[in-house]
Design an enzyme around this catalytic site. Structure first.
Site, PDB file in Angstrom:
ATOM      1  N   SER A 147     -37.764 -26.524 -31.229  1.00 29.89           N
ATOM      2  CA  SER A 147     -38.912 -25.923 -30.863  1.00 29.89           C
ATOM      3  C   SER A 147     -38.723 -24.425 -31.114  1.00 29.89           C
ATOM      4  O   SER A 147     -38.503 -23.928 -31.994  1.00 29.89           O
ATOM      5  CB  SER A 147     -39.570 -26.530 -29.819  1.00 29.89           C
ATOM      6  OG  SER A 147     -41.027 -26.133 -29.657  1.00 29.89           O
ATOM      7  N   ASP A 223     -45.851 -35.703 -33.333  1.00 33.62           N
ATOM      8  CA  ASP A 223     -45.747 -34.377 -32.421  1.00 33.62           C
ATOM      9  C   ASP A 223     -47.143 -33.442 -32.357  1.00 33.62           C
ATOM     10  O   ASP A 223     -47.993 -33.187 -33.361  1.00 33.62           O
ATOM     11  CB  ASP A 223     -44.871 -33.380 -33.241  1.00 33.62           C
ATOM     12  CG  ASP A 223     -44.431 -32.165 -32.088  1.00 33.62           C
ATOM     13  OD1 ASP A 223     -45.230 -31.751 -31.481  1.00 33.62           O
ATOM     14  OD2 ASP A 223     -43.354 -31.693 -32.446  1.00 33.62           O
ATOM     15  N   HIS A 256     -42.672 -34.773 -29.519  1.00 36.03           N
ATOM     16  CA  HIS A 256     -41.832 -33.489 -29.361  1.00 36.03           C
ATOM     17  C   HIS A 256     -40.891 -33.389 -28.475  1.00 36.03           C
ATOM     18  O   HIS A 256     -40.230 -32.479 -28.134  1.00 36.03           O
ATOM     19  CB  HIS A 256     -42.937 -32.406 -29.242  1.00 36.03           C
ATOM     20  CG  HIS A 256     -42.568 -31.019 -29.147  1.00 36.03           C
ATOM     21  ND1 HIS A 256     -42.521 -30.577 -30.602  1.00 36.03           N
ATOM     22  CD2 HIS A 256     -42.197 -30.046 -28.597  1.00 36.03           C
ATOM     23  CE1 HIS A 256     -41.924 -29.163 -30.362  1.00 36.03           C
ATOM     24  NE2 HIS A 256     -41.721 -28.898 -29.227  1.00 36.03           N
TER      25      HIS A 256
END
Length: 281
Positions: A147, A223, A256
């Protein structure tokens, strides 16, 4: 360097350490896993950069990297994601900025510039320390992240292609200068001129001529940040135009979280080890 904890794992050692960081002007904590091979030889280093709201502990506790790192003989270094401490400026009600959200850059704007110097911390301060205290071969380094940390891995690799032999990412923020959850942070850290953000944006770095040997990116199809924050297709477009090999794997049904990351962590470590151990022609 102060030892916070050390424990044997898969024949190697998982440690957590703290230093008085000159770069960040505060105590900084980081984790290092040393494989059993480090008892007899220098080992290549893989840097793992974590995402928003994380510390060194998230991947250490949930990333499931130690078994494969021990098998492959990899040192894995997990820095924190931002400066810490009561004296460090922050926006405590904003999880996308300040503590827990350093974005792996050196801030230039007050009051952030005094402490938010994560690029210097990771590229200068920590490698020197790792080389002094662990059996690390700094001629063989790779970098990866998740991320915000995927963003960090991409930009640091693009700006230091002579240092890192490979770069991979899980669900990276590929164009932080235009995503709603990252653009405000760049503006506060670097000022209002978008031209100053380009050196901290993977797609813009590539557009401006930065190159890297190849990238591996895994992205979960479920996600929740995919469409608005991550947008991996922008990296695909940039790499195709620049002729940079990119393997983008859309992983069906994954989100995620570290359930996603831990599912493909071993793939990434094997991929890095192959490149770290390649002999020069």
């Amino acid at each position: 360097m102060k030892i916070v904890s050390e424990a044997k794992a898969h024949g190697g050692r998982q440690g957590v350490y703290t230093i008085e960081s000159e770069a960040c002007g505060c105590d900084m904590t980081f984790a290092v896993f040393t494989p059993p091979q480090a008892k007899e030889q220098l080992c290549p280093v893989v840097w793992y950069l974590s995402g928003l709201t994380c510390t060194h502990a998230n991947v250490m506790d949930k990333g499931e990297y130690r078994r494969m790192a021990a098998e492959l003989g990899l040192i894995v270094v997990c820095p924190d994601v931002s400066p810490r401490g009561d004296h460090v400026p922050d926006e405590p009600d904003n999880w996308q900025f300040g503590k827990g959200a350093g974005f792996y850059l050196d801030a230039t704007e007050a009051p952030w510039a005094q402490h938010y110097r994560m690029e210097t911390h990771i590229l200068g301060e920590l490698p020197a320390l790792v080389a002094n205290h662990f059996a690390a071969d700094l001629t063989r380094q790779s970098i990866m992240g998740h991320s915000m940390g995927g963003h960090g891995a991409l930009i640091l690799a693009l700006k230091n292609a002579d240092r890192f032999k490979s770069c991979s990412a899980f669900a990276p923020i590929v164009q932080p200068s235009s995503a709603d959850w990252s653009r405000p942070a760049l503006e506060k850290y670097l000022g209002a001129d978008p031209a100053r953000w380009r050196r901290h944006d993977a797609t813009m770095l590539i557009e401006d001529g930065a190159r890297f040997s190849e990238f591996l990116v895994d992205q979960g199809s479920a996600d929740g940040f995919l469409e608005d924050g991550l947008r991996p297709w922008l990296l695909t477009e940039a790499c195709e135009k620049a002729g940079i090999p990119l393997t983008l794997r859309m992983q069906e049904g994954y989100d995620h979280s570290y359930n996603f990351i831990s599912s493909f962590m071993e793939d990434h470590l094997v991929w890095h080890a192959d490149r770290l151990n390649q002999k020069k022609a």
